[in-house]
Design a protein around this motif. Structure first.
Motif, PDB file in Angstrom:
ATOM      1  N   UNK A  41      -3.321  76.190 -39.908  1.00 19.25           N
ATOM      2  CA  UNK A  41      -4.630  76.835 -39.768  1.00 19.25           C
ATOM      3  C   UNK A  41      -5.290  77.078 -41.123  1.00 19.25           C
ATOM      4  N   UNK A  42      -4.473  77.234 -42.177  1.00 17.60           N
ATOM      5  CA  UNK A  42      -5.009  77.492 -43.518  1.00 17.60           C
ATOM      6  C   UNK A  42      -5.468  76.222 -44.222  1.00 17.60           C
ATOM      7  N   UNK A  43      -5.264  75.055 -43.607  1.00 18.41           N
ATOM      8  CA  UNK A  43      -5.764  73.818 -44.183  1.00 18.41           C
ATOM      9  C   UNK A  43      -4.729  72.946 -44.849  1.00 18.41           C
ATOM     10  N   UNK A  44      -3.456  73.289 -44.691  1.00 12.85           N
ATOM     11  CA  UNK A  44      -2.395  72.445 -45.220  1.00 12.85           C
ATOM     12  C   UNK A  44      -2.003  71.396 -44.183  1.00 12.85           C
ATOM     13  N   UNK A  45      -1.530  70.264 -44.664  1.00 11.31           N
ATOM     14  CA  UNK A  45      -0.800  69.342 -43.805  1.00 11.31           C
ATOM     15  C   UNK A  45       0.648  69.834 -43.805  1.00 11.31           C
ATOM     16  N   UNK A  46       1.223  70.018 -42.627  1.00 12.34           N
ATOM     17  CA  UNK A  46       2.560  70.593 -42.517  1.00 12.34           C
ATOM     18  C   UNK A  46       3.511  69.576 -41.909  1.00 12.34           C
ATOM     19  N   UNK A  47       4.533  69.241 -42.673  1.00 10.88           N
ATOM     20  CA  UNK A  47       5.601  68.371 -42.202  1.00 10.88           C
ATOM     21  C   UNK A  47       6.911  69.145 -42.195  1.00 10.88           C
ATOM     22  N   UNK A  48       7.949  68.529 -41.663  1.00 12.55           N
ATOM     23  CA  UNK A  48       9.278  69.127 -41.592  1.00 12.55           C
ATOM     24  C   UNK A  48      10.248  68.299 -42.420  1.00 12.55           C
ATOM     25  N   UNK A  49      11.184  68.984 -42.996  1.00  9.61           N
ATOM     26  CA  UNK A  49      12.221  68.344 -43.795  1.00  9.61           C
ATOM     27  C   UNK A  49      13.554  68.734 -43.173  1.00  9.61           C
ATOM     28  N   UNK A  50      14.104  67.879 -42.330  1.00 11.99           N
ATOM     29  CA  UNK A  50      15.400  68.150 -41.721  1.00 11.99           C
ATOM     30  C   UNK A  50      16.473  67.762 -42.729  1.00 11.99           C
ATOM     31  N   UNK A  51      16.804  68.737 -43.573  1.00  8.95           N
ATOM     32  CA  UNK A  51      17.621  68.395 -44.736  1.00  8.95           C
ATOM     33  C   UNK A  51      18.245  69.651 -45.325  1.00  8.95           C
ATOM     34  N   UNK A  52      19.509  69.555 -45.788  1.00  5.26           N
ATOM     35  CA  UNK A  52      20.388  68.450 -45.471  1.00  5.26           C
ATOM     36  C   UNK A  52      20.989  68.621 -44.076  1.00  5.26           C
ATOM     37  N   UNK A  53      21.213  67.528 -43.395  1.00  6.48           N
ATOM     38  CA  UNK A  53      21.913  67.563 -42.113  1.00  6.48           C
ATOM     39  C   UNK A  53      23.403  67.635 -42.412  1.00  6.48           C
ATOM     40  N   UNK A  54      24.023  68.705 -41.964  1.00  2.99           N
ATOM     41  CA  UNK A  54      25.439  68.965 -42.247  1.00  2.99           C
ATOM     42  C   UNK A  54      26.230  68.796 -40.953  1.00  2.99           C
ATOM     43  N   UNK A  55      27.158  67.879 -40.965  1.00  3.23           N
ATOM     44  CA  UNK A  55      27.922  67.549 -39.760  1.00  3.23           C
ATOM     45  C   UNK A  55      29.130  68.469 -39.632  1.00  3.23           C
ATOM     46  N   UNK A  56      29.290  69.021 -38.453  1.00  2.00           N
ATOM     47  CA  UNK A  56      30.493  69.789 -38.115  1.00  2.00           C
ATOM     48  C   UNK A  56      30.713  69.635 -36.622  1.00  2.00           C
ATOM     49  N   UNK A  57      31.651  70.346 -36.069  1.00  3.01           N
ATOM     50  CA  UNK A  57      32.080  70.085 -34.695  1.00  3.01           C
ATOM     51  C   UNK A  57      30.975  70.297 -33.657  1.00  3.01           C
ATOM     52  N   UNK A  58      30.054  71.236 -33.863  1.00  2.00           N
ATOM     53  CA  UNK A  58      29.010  71.520 -32.877  1.00  2.00           C
ATOM     54  C   UNK A  58      27.604  71.230 -33.405  1.00  2.00           C
ATOM     55  N   UNK A  59      27.524  70.338 -34.388  1.00  2.00           N
ATOM     56  CA  UNK A  59      26.262  70.180 -35.098  1.00  2.00           C
ATOM     57  C   UNK A  59      25.126  69.690 -34.203  1.00  2.00           C
ATOM     58  N   UNK A  60      25.390  68.758 -33.312  1.00  2.00           N
ATOM     59  CA  UNK A  60      24.309  68.170 -32.522  1.00  2.00           C
ATOM     60  C   UNK A  60      23.740  69.176 -31.519  1.00  2.00           C
ATOM     61  N   UNK A  61      24.590  70.001 -30.943  1.00  2.00           N
ATOM     62  CA  UNK A  61      24.105  71.046 -30.036  1.00  2.00           C
ATOM     63  C   UNK A  61      23.245  72.053 -30.783  1.00  2.00           C
ATOM     64  N   UNK A  62      23.646  72.368 -32.009  1.00  2.00           N
ATOM     65  CA  UNK A  62      22.847  73.298 -32.813  1.00  2.00           C
ATOM     66  C   UNK A  62      21.462  72.713 -33.116  1.00  2.00           C
TER      67      UNK A  62
END
Length: 358
Positions: free
Chosen positions: A240-261
């Motif tokens: 709303x303030x006029x920025x372009x907003x993207x997401x940075x999925x980083x770092x992706x850390x793998x552990x036993x339940x990572x995908x559900x999280x």
């Protein structure tokens, strides 16, 4: 949106190292005026501070140094480096270092045992260089993964601009610059929600990439950062303030339940953002790369994080160009995990396109 308690305790500057004659710089004078009670220590160079950089004894004071120490100097070399992944160009830094203390951050590998914010005070020279550089590029000839129309300049490679804006007006000056450039846009990743940025006038010329990961993982490795829920809650405000907003999925850390999280996180984004925000979202997906030297540093101040970050059962070594030992997720496994996560984004947050994933 008001300042968070985190902002109030993130910085308590009691010591400022500065290069000779720095007070002649208007930007330096402004910064010094913000912290009038701080001890001032002259040093030959912002890169050579005895007792601060390269001192293994500073591990015990890792967070205290980030909170209390500030460095002022001039950026001597002004060059824009080609990037072609997150941005077309890496802009000359207006700061480096960070008051936050993410356990996986690569910047401490360069500075060695201490990583406070260094502010570069010759902002007029940096802004002038960038304006001339963008003018030389002309119109972008064709779309690429960085942007379909504009040349993109990463202005926060070695720090977090949202925190830097608490120390100086360098970030405000850069946002103003790219608001008026007809063929270029600024970009930076952040883990801190600074409501002061909402008072700027970006006019679409700055892309903020909010770094996100599942909240439980973030609480262990994103030290001194805004809560993930607060970052998500801020997305609509920045659009709303006029920025372009993207997401940075980083770092992706793998552990036993990572995908559900990650499924839970993506559902939270989808459920709490506006249609307008979701339509303009794009994301980078970057799986963890860790480093043996940083692993050793973390063992000295935050060993619990290494239970997630240092996983020899999941990782393989790779020697970097400078001879350091990095570890990455094992070939074959990582490719499957990248595909699983990008498929999950397509399912849970379908309006968010993936700019790249690795």
């Amino acid at each position: 949106m008001t300042a968070t308690p985190l902002a109030e305790r993130l910085l308590d500057i009691t010591r400022i190292y500065h290069e000779p004659g720095i007070e002649r710089s208007p930007r330096a004078a402004e910064v010094l005026a913000r912290f009038p009670d701080a001890e001032r220590i002259e040093v030959p160079s912002h890169q050579a501070i005895p007792g601060l950089y390269g001192n293994a004894g500073n591990i015990a004071d890792w967070v205290r140094i980030k909170q209390r120490v500030l460095v002022l100097g001039e950026k001597k070399s002004l060059t824009a480096r080609r990037n072609e992944r997150s941005s077309d160009w890496i802009a000359p830094s207006t700061a480096n270092g960070c008051a936050m203390a993410c356990a996986y951050c690569y910047v401490p590998r360069r500075k060695g045992y201490a990583n406070p914010i260094t502010v570069f005070t010759n902002i007029d020279a940096i802004v002038g260089y960038l304006e001339r550089h963008a003018a030389r590029q002309g119109v972008k000839p064709e779309p690429n993964q960085c942007d379909p129309a504009d040349w993109v300049y990463d202005i926060g490679e070695n720090g977090d601009c949202s925190v830097d804006a608490m120390v100086s007006d360098n970030v405000a000056d850069l946002v103003d610059l790219f608001a008026r450039l007809p063929n270029a846009k600024a970009s930076f990743a952040t883990k801190f929600v600074n409501p002061d940025l909402l008072t700027y006038q970006p006019r679409g010329g700055t892309r903020i990439r909010f770094s996100l990961m599942p909240g439980e993982t973030s609480r262990l490795v994103d030290i001194r950062t805004s809560k993930v829920a607060d970052r998500i809650a801020a997305l609509d405000d920045f659009v709303d303030a006029g920025y372009e907003v993207h997401l940075n999925f980083s770092p992706v850390i793998v552990h036993e339940n990572w995908l559900a999280d990650w499924a839970e996180l993506l559902e939270q984004i989808a459920d709490t953002t506006s249609e307008r925000t979701r339509r303009q979202l794009a994301a980078e997906v970057i799986f963890l790369t860790h480093n043996e030297g940083l692993h050793d540093i973390n063992l000295g101040w935050h060993p619990k994080a290494e239970d997630l970050l240092w996983r020899p059962d999941l990782q393989q070594p790779k020697r970097s160009q400078n001879g350091q030992l990095n570890v990455r997720y094992r070939t074959g496994w990582k490719g499957r995990w990248v595909q699983q996560l990008t498929d999950l984004v397509a399912e849970k947050l379908p309006q968010c396109r993936i700019r790249y994933a690795f």
